[in-house]
Design an enzyme around this catalytic site. Structure first.
Site, mmCIF file in Angstrom:
data_model
loop_
_atom_site.group_PDB
_atom_site.id
_atom_site.type_symbol
_atom_site.label_atom_id
_atom_site.label_comp_id
_atom_site.label_asym_id
_atom_site.label_seq_id
_atom_site.Cartn_x
_atom_site.Cartn_y
_atom_site.Cartn_z
ATOM 1 N N SER A 106 97.907 1.921 24.474
ATOM 2 C CA SER A 106 97.402 2.953 25.376
ATOM 3 C C SER A 106 98.194 3.108 26.664
ATOM 4 C CB SER A 106 95.929 2.701 25.696
ATOM 5 O OG SER A 106 95.138 3.004 24.570
ATOM 6 N N TYR B 100 85.633 6.174 27.038
ATOM 7 C CA TYR B 100 87.027 6.103 26.596
ATOM 8 C C TYR B 100 87.147 6.626 25.167
ATOM 9 C CZ TYR B 100 91.758 4.157 26.371
ATOM 10 O OH TYR B 100 93.112 4.011 26.280
ATOM 11 N N SER B 101 88.063 7.582 24.973
ATOM 12 C CA SER B 101 88.228 8.166 23.643
ATOM 13 C C SER B 101 89.688 8.502 23.412
ATOM 14 C CB SER B 101 87.374 9.435 23.500
ATOM 15 O OG SER B 101 87.635 10.064 22.250
ATOM 16 N N ASN B 102 90.267 7.908 22.386
ATOM 17 C CA ASN B 102 91.655 8.196 22.034
ATOM 18 C C ASN B 102 91.843 9.643 21.592
ATOM 19 O OD1 ASN B 102 93.228 5.486 22.090
ATOM 20 N ND2 ASN B 102 91.278 4.986 21.138
ATOM 21 N N GLY C 64 97.122 -1.746 26.964
ATOM 22 C CA GLY C 64 97.044 -1.146 25.647
ATOM 23 C C GLY C 64 97.052 -2.173 24.537
ATOM 24 N N ASN D 162 96.685 -14.321 17.800
ATOM 25 C CA ASN D 162 96.550 -15.046 16.529
ATOM 26 C C ASN D 162 95.130 -14.960 15.968
ATOM 27 O OD1 ASN D 162 94.959 -16.957 17.876
ATOM 28 N ND2 ASN D 162 96.559 -18.518 17.939
#
Length: 367
Positions: A80, A179-181, A319, A345
């Site tokens: 992001s 929050y929205s992509n 991001g 990991n």
């Protein structure tokens, strides 16, 4: 696959007890970076810029089942942080009079979004549009369908369609932060409508080429990370056991304008120094970028901020793309900057890893 024991590749430095003050600072930075790896990371790298100069460090391994050190100049998927590049291009277009923050989605992308006449460019930038996040509609590891999509090319249109088939998160655009992509997929499409060029070409023309960010790329559908880089992994289930699958190569079109870019710690520090220094935007638009979308918020127009424990406000973004996670923040005067990238990991708790990252950021920005 057996998960190899993490190896700490410590940059050679004099012991803190006998080091000069600035050398002691660097020893402490390396110790904090080692802590990030110990908290649950395959490998990590960082670059710090401060009045003493530039420090670069690495810890852990670049690839499981090897002792190969993480390259300090390694390229990573920055997720992001891409949004800040996209927002900068949008605001440059605003400055040129080719776009307005009050323009509606409908005026540029007719029929693409239900009630698009109620949603503005500003609301896309600051995540107050209320549009559902398309990422929540996608399968995630360790689901088998996730791996079957690894090489698939997604178009922005089909990802946006997945989002708008769900109800909005808010009845009224502009009143609540969520929050929205999806917002940034739409902004990428709007950039193309305004300029006639894909958003990635505009980022290259307006930002990466002028700033000589030679290790920064908008990969499109290319699965490779060119040049030195740590490998990234995702968790899978094998016979009831969690194992890590090398997910370095994948089709990044699933992230698009919301998070597909590749960069280095050095290039990201240069980018944020140029942005905050007024080289990319006029003062009035940089001020808009720093203005929260909602009262008391910490996210403006593609730019985030946080207050450190020493009382200093820093600006930047973070991001994640599952296999890679990155943070890049700078003081407003650019005297102190830190960029951190890691490959998880998935064995440690996220809260512990993030606490270790915060400790490293505090050391870099407050020491």
């Amino acid at each position: 696959m057996t998960i190899a024991t993490t190896v700490l590749a410590v940059i050679a430095a004099p012991g803190a007890a006998t080091a000069a003050p600035q050398e002691a600072d660097r020893v402490e930075l390396q110790r904090r970076l080692n802590d990030v790896v110990a908290a649950g990371t395959v490998g990590a790298l960082a670059e710090v810029r401060d009045p003493h100069g530039i420090w670069r460090g690495a810890s852990g391994v670049a690839e499981l089942e090897t002792t190969r050190a993480v390259p300090v100049d390694g390229r990573v998927r920055v997720g992001s942080i891409t949004k800040t590049f996209v927002a900068t291009v949008v605001l440059q277009l605003v400055g040129e009079g080719r776009l307005r923050l009050g323009d509606t989605v409908e005026s540029w992308l007719p029929g693409v979004v239900p009630d698009g006449h109620r949603i503005t460019v500003r609301q896309l930038l600051n995540h107050t549009s209320g549009l559902f996040d398309y990422v929540q509609t996608l399968p995630m590891p360790p689901e088998p369908e996730f791996l079957s999509n690894r090489w698939r090319t997604w178009t922005p249109a089909e990802l946006i369609e997945r989002a708008v088939s769900n109800p909005p998160t808010s009845d009224q655009p502009g009143v609540a932060y969520a929050y929205s992509n999806t917002n940034y997929l739409l902004l990428g499409q709007i950039i193309e409508k305004v300029t006639g060029q894909p958003y990635g070409k505009e980022i290259e023309r307006r930002i990466t080429q002028p700033l000589r960010l030679r290790e920064t790329a908008v990969p499109g559908t290319s699965s490779q990370i060119r040049g030195p880089h740590p490998h990234g992994y995702v968790p899978t289930q094998q016979d009831g056991e969690m194992e890590l699958l090398d997910y370095t190569r994948m089709n990044p079109s699933v992230f698009g304008a919301a998070g597909e870019m590749i960069s280095t710690t050095t290039d990201l520090n240069r980018f944020f120094a140029a942005l905050l220094g007024g080289r990319l935007l006029p003062h009035r638009l940089l001020t808009e970028m720093k203005t929260p979308g909602v009262e008391g918020g910490s996210y403006g127009l593609g730019l985030a901020w946080r207050d450190t424990t020493c009382g200093i406000r820093v600006y930047g973004n973070d991001g994640g793309t599952l296999a890679y996670q990155s943070w890049s923040f700078s003081t407003e005067d650019r005297h102190r900057q830190v960029t951190i990238a890691l490959t998880p990991n998935f064995r440690g708790e996220y809260a512990v890893v993030f606490a270790a990252v915060d400790a490293l950021m505090t050391e870099a920005l407050c020491a």
